[in-house]
Design a protein around this motif. Sequence first.
Motif, PDB file in Angstrom:
ATOM      1  N   MET A   1       0.809  -1.186   0.000  1.00 20.38           N
ATOM      2  CA  MET A   1       0.000   0.000   0.000  1.00 20.38           C
ATOM      3  C   MET A   1       0.863   1.265   0.000  1.00 20.38           C
ATOM      4  O   MET A   1       0.493   2.251  -0.581  1.00 20.38           O
ATOM      5  CB  MET A   1      -0.923  -0.037   1.211  1.00 20.38           C
ATOM      6  CG  MET A   1      -2.039   0.937   1.137  1.00 20.38           C
ATOM      7  SD  MET A   1      -3.208   0.455  -0.121  1.00 20.38           S
ATOM      8  CE  MET A   1      -4.691   0.962   0.649  1.00 20.38           C
ATOM      9  N   THR A   2       2.008   1.202   0.647  1.00 20.66           N
ATOM     10  CA  THR A   2       2.869   2.386   0.673  1.00 20.66           C
ATOM     11  C   THR A   2       3.430   2.704  -0.703  1.00 20.66           C
ATOM     12  O   THR A   2       3.783   3.847  -0.956  1.00 20.66           O
ATOM     13  CB  THR A   2       4.025   2.210   1.679  1.00 20.66           C
ATOM     14  OG1 THR A   2       4.765   1.058   1.336  1.00 20.66           O
ATOM     15  CG2 THR A   2       3.506   2.139   3.097  1.00 20.66           C
ATOM     16  N   ASP A   3       3.523   1.704  -1.602  1.00 22.44           N
ATOM     17  CA  ASP A   3       3.984   1.973  -2.964  1.00 22.44           C
ATOM     18  C   ASP A   3       2.965   2.808  -3.732  1.00 22.44           C
ATOM     19  O   ASP A   3       3.323   3.693  -4.494  1.00 22.44           O
ATOM     20  CB  ASP A   3       4.237   0.672  -3.724  1.00 22.44           C
ATOM     21  CG  ASP A   3       5.442  -0.086  -3.195  1.00 22.44           C
ATOM     22  OD1 ASP A   3       6.285   0.550  -2.534  1.00 22.44           O
ATOM     23  OD2 ASP A   3       5.537  -1.295  -3.428  1.00 22.44           O
ATOM     24  N   LEU A   4       1.690   2.515  -3.529  1.00 25.63           N
ATOM     25  CA  LEU A   4       0.628   3.229  -4.227  1.00 25.63           C
ATOM     26  C   LEU A   4       0.423   4.627  -3.642  1.00 25.63           C
ATOM     27  O   LEU A   4       0.102   5.570  -4.345  1.00 25.63           O
ATOM     28  CB  LEU A   4      -0.672   2.429  -4.153  1.00 25.63           C
ATOM     29  CG  LEU A   4      -1.853   2.937  -4.972  1.00 25.63           C
ATOM     30  CD1 LEU A   4      -1.487   3.051  -6.445  1.00 25.63           C
ATOM     31  CD2 LEU A   4      -3.035   1.991  -4.804  1.00 25.63           C
ATOM     32  N   TYR A   5       0.603   4.756  -2.339  1.00 23.86           N
ATOM     33  CA  TYR A   5       0.391   6.024  -1.653  1.00 23.86           C
ATOM     34  C   TYR A   5       1.620   6.431  -0.842  1.00 23.86           C
ATOM     35  O   TYR A   5       1.577   6.489   0.384  1.00 23.86           O
ATOM     36  CB  TYR A   5      -0.826   5.925  -0.732  1.00 23.86           C
ATOM     37  CG  TYR A   5      -2.096   5.601  -1.473  1.00 23.86           C
ATOM     38  CD1 TYR A   5      -2.698   6.541  -2.293  1.00 23.86           C
ATOM     39  CD2 TYR A   5      -2.684   4.349  -1.368  1.00 23.86           C
ATOM     40  CE1 TYR A   5      -3.860   6.254  -2.987  1.00 23.86           C
ATOM     41  CE2 TYR A   5      -3.848   4.043  -2.063  1.00 23.86           C
ATOM     42  CZ  TYR A   5      -4.432   5.001  -2.866  1.00 23.86           C
ATOM     43  OH  TYR A   5      -5.568   4.715  -3.550  1.00 23.86           O
ATOM     44  N   PRO A   6       2.734   6.733  -1.518  1.00 26.60           N
ATOM     45  CA  PRO A   6       3.922   7.154  -0.770  1.00 26.60           C
ATOM     46  C   PRO A   6       3.665   8.472  -0.032  1.00 26.60           C
ATOM     47  O   PRO A   6       2.910   9.324  -0.497  1.00 26.60           O
ATOM     48  CB  PRO A   6       4.995   7.318  -1.846  1.00 26.60           C
ATOM     49  CG  PRO A   6       4.285   7.363  -3.140  1.00 26.60           C
ATOM     50  CD  PRO A   6       2.951   6.735  -2.958  1.00 26.60           C
ATOM     51  N   VAL A   7       4.291   8.606   1.102  1.00 24.29           N
ATOM     52  CA  VAL A   7       4.101   9.790   1.943  1.00 24.29           C
ATOM     53  C   VAL A   7       4.394  11.073   1.165  1.00 24.29           C
ATOM     54  O   VAL A   7       3.628  12.047   1.244  1.00 24.29           O
ATOM     55  CB  VAL A   7       4.969   9.692   3.217  1.00 24.29           C
ATOM     56  CG1 VAL A   7       4.929  10.989   4.004  1.00 24.29           C
ATOM     57  CG2 VAL A   7       4.515   8.522   4.079  1.00 24.29           C
ATOM     58  N   ALA A   8       5.457  11.085   0.397  1.00 25.39           N
ATOM     59  CA  ALA A   8       5.807  12.298  -0.360  1.00 25.39           C
ATOM     60  C   ALA A   8       4.701  12.678  -1.339  1.00 25.39           C
ATOM     61  O   ALA A   8       4.373  13.862  -1.491  1.00 25.39           O
ATOM     62  CB  ALA A   8       7.125  12.098  -1.099  1.00 25.39           C
ATOM     63  N   LYS A   9       4.113  11.694  -1.974  1.00 24.97           N
ATOM     64  CA  LYS A   9       3.023  11.950  -2.920  1.00 24.97           C
ATOM     65  C   LYS A   9       1.849  12.609  -2.205  1.00 24.97           C
ATOM     66  O   LYS A   9       1.302  13.608  -2.676  1.00 24.97           O
ATOM     67  CB  LYS A   9       2.581  10.640  -3.562  1.00 24.97           C
ATOM     68  CG  LYS A   9       1.328  10.730  -4.396  1.00 24.97           C
ATOM     69  CD  LYS A   9       0.924   9.340  -4.853  1.00 24.97           C
ATOM     70  CE  LYS A   9      -0.391   9.309  -5.543  1.00 24.97           C
ATOM     71  NZ  LYS A   9      -0.785   7.962  -5.935  1.00 24.97           N
ATOM     72  N   ILE A  10       1.469  12.060  -1.079  1.00 18.94           N
ATOM     73  CA  ILE A  10       0.330  12.577  -0.329  1.00 18.94           C
ATOM     74  C   ILE A  10       0.626  13.988   0.178  1.00 18.94           C
ATOM     75  O   ILE A  10      -0.179  14.911  -0.003  1.00 18.94           O
ATOM     76  CB  ILE A  10      -0.022  11.635   0.839  1.00 18.94           C
ATOM     77  CG1 ILE A  10      -0.524  10.298   0.277  1.00 18.94           C
ATOM     78  CG2 ILE A  10      -1.052  12.271   1.765  1.00 18.94           C
ATOM     79  CD1 ILE A  10      -0.617   9.196   1.307  1.00 18.94           C
ATOM     80  N   GLU A  11       1.773  14.167   0.785  1.00 21.68           N
ATOM     81  CA  GLU A  11       2.114  15.466   1.365  1.00 21.68           C
ATOM     82  C   GLU A  11       2.239  16.552   0.299  1.00 21.68           C
ATOM     83  O   GLU A  11       1.719  17.663   0.468  1.00 21.68           O
ATOM     84  CB  GLU A  11       3.404  15.360   2.169  1.00 21.68           C
ATOM     85  CG  GLU A  11       3.251  14.560   3.438  1.00 21.68           C
ATOM     86  CD  GLU A  11       4.549  14.379   4.208  1.00 21.68           C
ATOM     87  OE1 GLU A  11       4.456  13.931   5.366  1.00 21.68           O
ATOM     88  OE2 GLU A  11       5.638  14.673   3.673  1.00 21.68           O
ATOM     89  N   GLU A  12       2.922  16.243  -0.780  1.00 18.15           N
ATOM     90  CA  GLU A  12       3.133  17.261  -1.812  1.00 18.15           C
ATOM     91  C   GLU A  12       1.850  17.591  -2.571  1.00 18.15           C
ATOM     92  O   GLU A  12       1.588  18.749  -2.887  1.00 18.15           O
ATOM     93  CB  GLU A  12       4.241  16.823  -2.767  1.00 18.15           C
ATOM     94  CG  GLU A  12       5.598  16.798  -2.080  1.00 18.15           C
ATOM     95  CD  GLU A  12       6.745  16.570  -3.046  1.00 18.15           C
ATOM     96  OE1 GLU A  12       6.689  17.105  -4.173  1.00 18.15           O
ATOM     97  OE2 GLU A  12       7.694  15.869  -2.667  1.00 18.15           O
TER      98      GLU A  12
END
Length: 101
Positions: A1-12
């Motif tokens: 799941m972290t591959d689909l929704y990486p933290v950087a993607k969400i934050e940016e």
Amino acid sequence: MTDLYPVAKIEETDAVLVDFAERLLVLPDLTDGTVMSLVEATVLRLNDVNRRLGSVFETTERDELAYYLIESLEDVGLDVAGLMARQGRERYELTDEWRDW
């Protein structure tokens, strides 16, 4: 799941969308040029996020991002269908001119 929704993607992505919403609320007017400039700047920033993080926006997310912009504009009383008709395009094409994702 972290591959689909990486933290950087969400934050940016969130940062770009929050900035869009904040800027939208303080626009001095909702003229076509002012609104389209804000949309263009936002889409270009989303392009940058997508490019830097390696084409991270999935098909459904691309549509959701575009609809978020459309619905935000409509929430402040803008007739997006009318705006886009004056541009010779359809409502759903709001981001198409600049969108790389």
